[in-house]
Structure formats: structure tokens, C-alpha cells
Design an enzyme around this catalytic site. Structure first.
Site, mmCIF file in Angstrom:
data_model
loop_
_atom_site.group_PDB
_atom_site.id
_atom_site.type_symbol
_atom_site.label_atom_id
_atom_site.label_comp_id
_atom_site.label_asym_id
_atom_site.label_seq_id
_atom_site.Cartn_x
_atom_site.Cartn_y
_atom_site.Cartn_z
ATOM 1 N N ASP A 21 0.832 -1.212 0.000
ATOM 2 C CA ASP A 21 0.000 0.000 0.000
ATOM 3 C C ASP A 21 0.867 1.263 0.000
ATOM 4 O OD1 ASP A 21 -2.367 1.399 -0.023
ATOM 5 O OD2 ASP A 21 -2.765 1.189 2.119
ATOM 6 N N ARG A 25 0.234 7.763 -2.662
ATOM 7 C CA ARG A 25 0.830 8.807 -1.811
ATOM 8 C C ARG A 25 2.297 9.029 -2.162
ATOM 9 N NH1 ARG A 25 -1.243 6.078 3.503
ATOM 10 N NH2 ARG A 25 -1.870 4.534 1.950
ATOM 11 N N TRP A 26 2.972 7.941 -2.535
ATOM 12 C CA TRP A 26 4.391 8.052 -2.925
ATOM 13 C C TRP A 26 4.509 8.956 -4.159
ATOM 14 C CZ3 TRP A 26 7.610 6.916 -7.056
ATOM 15 C CH2 TRP A 26 8.983 6.776 -6.771
ATOM 16 N N ARG A 34 -0.865 9.164 -9.760
ATOM 17 C CA ARG A 34 -0.842 7.937 -8.959
ATOM 18 C C ARG A 34 -0.153 6.773 -9.680
ATOM 19 N NH1 ARG A 34 -4.093 7.390 -4.783
ATOM 20 N NH2 ARG A 34 -4.312 5.198 -5.232
ATOM 21 N N HIS A 38 2.505 3.364 -8.961
ATOM 22 C CA HIS A 38 2.318 1.933 -9.266
ATOM 23 C C HIS A 38 3.515 1.409 -10.054
ATOM 24 C CE1 HIS A 38 -1.589 2.275 -7.581
ATOM 25 N NE2 HIS A 38 -2.148 2.922 -8.593
ATOM 26 N N SER A 66 -7.524 -5.429 -5.300
ATOM 27 C CA SER A 66 -8.639 -6.004 -4.532
ATOM 28 C C SER A 66 -9.949 -5.891 -5.314
ATOM 29 C CB SER A 66 -8.785 -5.269 -3.202
ATOM 30 O OG SER A 66 -9.285 -3.962 -3.411
ATOM 31 N N GLU A 68 -12.438 -4.462 -4.246
ATOM 32 C CA GLU A 68 -12.863 -3.072 -4.033
ATOM 33 C C GLU A 68 -12.131 -2.095 -4.955
ATOM 34 O OE1 GLU A 68 -12.194 -5.262 -1.543
ATOM 35 O OE2 GLU A 68 -14.225 -5.464 -0.741
ATOM 36 N N TRP A 70 -11.782 -2.188 -8.009
ATOM 37 C CA TRP A 70 -12.517 -1.948 -9.270
ATOM 38 C C TRP A 70 -13.279 -0.627 -9.203
ATOM 39 C CZ3 TRP A 70 -10.971 -4.517 -13.298
ATOM 40 C CH2 TRP A 70 -10.568 -5.850 -13.206
ATOM 41 N N LEU A 132 10.696 -20.338 -4.274
ATOM 42 C CA LEU A 132 9.581 -19.559 -3.727
ATOM 43 C C LEU A 132 8.351 -19.649 -4.643
ATOM 44 C CD1 LEU A 132 8.649 -17.113 -1.800
ATOM 45 C CD2 LEU A 132 9.521 -15.641 -3.609
ATOM 46 N N ARG A 189 1.939 -4.873 6.212
ATOM 47 C CA ARG A 189 1.265 -3.834 5.434
ATOM 48 C C ARG A 189 2.114 -2.566 5.454
ATOM 49 N NH1 ARG A 189 -4.993 -2.327 4.599
ATOM 50 N NH2 ARG A 189 -4.673 -0.631 3.111
HETATM 51 C C1 IPE Z 1 -5.529 -2.694 -0.292
HETATM 52 O O1 IPE Z 1 -5.114 -1.374 -0.497
HETATM 53 C C2 IPE Z 1 -5.516 -3.430 -1.572
HETATM 54 C C3 IPE Z 1 -4.206 -3.607 -2.211
HETATM 55 C C4 IPE Z 1 -3.049 -3.281 -1.703
HETATM 56 C C5 IPE Z 1 -4.250 -4.217 -3.496
HETATM 57 P P1 IPE Z 1 -6.174 -0.202 -0.622
HETATM 58 O O2 IPE Z 1 -5.394 1.062 -0.704
HETATM 59 O O3 IPE Z 1 -7.128 -0.461 -1.721
HETATM 60 O O4 IPE Z 1 -6.929 -0.332 0.766
HETATM 61 P P2 IPE Z 1 -7.928 0.649 1.526
HETATM 62 O O5 IPE Z 1 -9.145 0.794 0.683
HETATM 63 O O6 IPE Z 1 -7.226 1.947 1.733
HETATM 64 O O7 IPE Z 1 -8.195 -0.040 2.818
HETATM 65 C C1 IPE Z 2 -1.524 0.255 -3.362
HETATM 66 O O1 IPE Z 2 -1.293 1.625 -3.386
HETATM 67 C C2 IPE Z 2 -1.712 -0.321 -4.742
HETATM 68 C C3 IPE Z 2 -3.086 -0.723 -5.074
HETATM 69 C C4 IPE Z 2 -4.086 -0.721 -4.250
HETATM 70 C C5 IPE Z 2 -3.321 -1.178 -6.422
HETATM 71 P P1 IPE Z 2 -2.481 2.661 -3.415
HETATM 72 O O2 IPE Z 2 -2.832 2.917 -4.840
HETATM 73 O O3 IPE Z 2 -3.589 2.216 -2.558
HETATM 74 O O4 IPE Z 2 -1.794 3.956 -2.804
HETATM 75 P P2 IPE Z 2 -2.394 4.934 -1.704
HETATM 76 O O5 IPE Z 2 -2.834 4.093 -0.568
HETATM 77 O O6 IPE Z 2 -3.530 5.653 -2.353
HETATM 78 O O7 IPE Z 2 -1.258 5.837 -1.359
HETATM 79 MG MG MG Z 3 -4.031 2.430 -0.607
#
Ligand code: IPE
Ligand code: IPE
Ligand code: MG
Length: 248
Positions: A21, A25-26, A34, A38, A66, A68, A70, A132, A189
Site C-alpha cells: 500500500d 501517496r508516494w 498515482r 504503481h 482487490s 474493491e 474496481w 519460492l 502492510r
Molecule cells: C488494499 O489497499 C488493496 C491492495 C493493496 C491491493 P487499498 O489502498 O485499496 O486499501 P484501503 O481501501 O485503503 O483499505
Molecule cells: C496500493 O497503493 C496499490 C493498489 C491498491 C493497487 P495505493 O494505490 O492504494 O496507494 P495509496 O494508498 O492511495 O497511497
Molecule cells: Mg491504498
């Protein structure tokens, strides 16, 4: 001295689950979109997999997308799917070099066709690797998996293949998409968030949780070693008392 040298090789977790995660933000920190985050997260995936393989971990499960997720803007979802295809294709030689087997969990039917094809191709190409196993959780959520497991168990009961008394922990394990792997002993996490976000709810029942404020693209081999070392300092009691554990 690297934490790697302080890790007890006889007490390694067999399976590490990671919620990667903080990519967005990075990127924001650099004033970028964003998706820039990635893209830069791929290096962290490569380093983590390499470090895990080197030290002798058997399974890592990476939460990559996830159910979610989508709901994110279409532009970001499309870019993530493109990145997924590209990365899996480009990284196949690295997987081979490191004897890493690729696997996946999640609702693959939801992924664009070219993702499914590339994923299957690399899964096949790496199927004989026995170091692995790197599991990508894609279009995955624990509730989705549990609903499927419950449906499939209910179908077996209905067809008189099993009775209700056959339903136990082990049977549920068998019906989850993680049936081929041990439950993770350690869940990491990144990004400072302290939640599970619908990841491996059943399998993490007794996992040690490790939260770090590092954003995923900054996560390095050394960070993985730190997490494993931290895990090894914990006393896993499984309901018993400390005295019971130390009496033998
Ligand atoms: C969780 O990260 C899912 C993945 C890392 C793929 P999210 O950034 O989607 O999680 P929430 O919604 O902030 O909890
Ligand atoms: C995790 O990073 C990657 C995915 C969920 C695909 P985020 O995209 O959730 O990054 P933040 O949490 O918004 O910084
Ligand atoms: Mg996130």
C-alpha cells in the site's frame, strides 16, 4: 550489520502475506500522477521476491488488486491492468532465474483477457520452479473467496457427497483459493494503514501483523528482513500461556 544475518533460518515463516500500500501517496510526494507510484512499486515487488527467495521463504502472497479496487477511476484501473500484463511479461526471466513459481488467487474472470492470457502463460512457464511460490492476489477479496467456499460446500451437502458434520476447519481450508498453501504466519502492510482491507480473513486468523509507515515503492530487501526479524522476536502463544510454552 544487515538484519539478514540476525535472522534465524530455522524459524522462518513459511508464508508471508503483504498488503502493498501507498503507491498513490508516494507519487503525490513527487507531484506525479498515482500511476507513477504503481510503476515504481514494481521494483519493490522484484526486490521483495528476490529477498524472500534468497532467504528460503516458501510462499509470499502479494495483494496487488482487490475486489474493491474496481471502484477506482477507470483511468487508474486500466493503467494498472496494462502495468500488470507488462510486468508479468517482462519479469518472467527474473522469475526463472530465481526459481520462483508464479500463482494467483482471485476472480480471474474479471480481469481483461490479455491479463488472463499473460498470467496463465507465466504460471505455466514457471510451474516446475520449486523455490519460492509468489502468489498474486488479483481481483481478490477474502469475502469473495469465503462466499465461493460456502457455496461449494453447500452444494456438496445438497448432493449428499458430505454431511453437515463433515464441515470443519480443514474442509473450509480445502475450499478456499489458498488451499495449496500454508496459512501466512506473518502479514506485512506498508504505508502506515493498520487494517486488513478484506485480505485473507480466514487464513490470517493467527498471523503476526507487522505495520510499517514506509510507502510500498520504498520497501526494500532490508525492510523485509526487518519484518522477519521482528516476527522472530514474538512469542506465538496460540491461546496457551507463556509458562506452558517455556516448560518444555
Ligand atoms: C488494499 O489497499 C488493496 C491492495 C493493496 C491491493 P487499498 O489502498 O485499496 O486499501 P484501503 O481501501 O485503503 O483499505
Ligand atoms: C496500493 O497503493 C496499490 C493498489 C491498491 C493497487 P495505493 O494505490 O492504494 O496507494 P495509496 O494508498 O492511495 O497511497
Ligand atoms: Mg491504498
Amino acid at each position: 550489520m544487515s538484519k539478514k544475518d540476525q535472522i534465524d533460518k530455522n524459524k522462518l515463516p513459511k508464508h508471508i502475506a503483504i498488503i502493498m500500500d501507498g503507491n498513490g501517496r508516494w507519487a503525490k510526494g513527487f507531484g506525479k500522477f498515482r500511476i507513477f507510484g504503481h510503476h515504481n512499486g514494481v521494483t519493490a515487488v522484484r526486490d521483495t521476491a528476490e529477498a524472500a527467495a534468497e532467504i528460503g521463504i516458501k510462499f509470499i502472497t502479494l495483494y496487488a488488486f482487490s475486489t474493491e479496487n474496481w471502484s477506482r477511476p477507470k483511468k487508474e484501473v486500466d493503467a494498472l491492468m496494462e502495468l500488470l500484463v507488462d510486468t508479468i511479461r517482462k519479469e518472467t526471466p527474473t522469475l526463472q532465474k530465481n526459481n520462483i513459481k508464479l500463482a494467483s488467487i482471485g476472480n480471474m474472470n474479471d480481469l481483461p483477457a490479455k491479463c488472463q492470457i499473460q498470467l496463465q502463460e507465466t504460471i505455466n512457464a514457471t510451474k516446475n520452479n520449486n523455490g519460492l511460490t509468489m502468489v498474486l492476489a488479483l481481483s481478490y477479496s477474502a469475502k469473495w473467496d469465503m462466499v465461493n467456499a460456502i457455496k461449494s460446500i453447500a452444494t456438496q451437502v445438497k448432493n449428499n457427497e458430505i454431511t453437515i458434520d463433515d464441515v470443519n476447519d480443514q474442509l473450509i481450508d480445502k475450499h478456499l483459493s489458498t488451499s495449496e498453501m500454508p496459512h501466512p504466519e506473518l502479514m506485512i502492510r506498508t504505508s502506515g494503514e493498520q487494517r486488513i482491507s478484506n485480505f485473507l480473513l480466514w487464513e490470517l486468523a493467527y498471523a503476526e501483523l507487522y505495520f510499517t509507515s514506509k510507502l510500498w515503492p520504498d520497501f526494500s530487501k532490508e525492510d523485509l528482513y526487518d519484518a522477519i526479524y521482528d516476527y522472530q522476536q514474538r512469542e506465538r502463544r496460540f491461546g496457551k500461556t507463556s509458562e506452558q510454552l517455556n516448560s518444555n
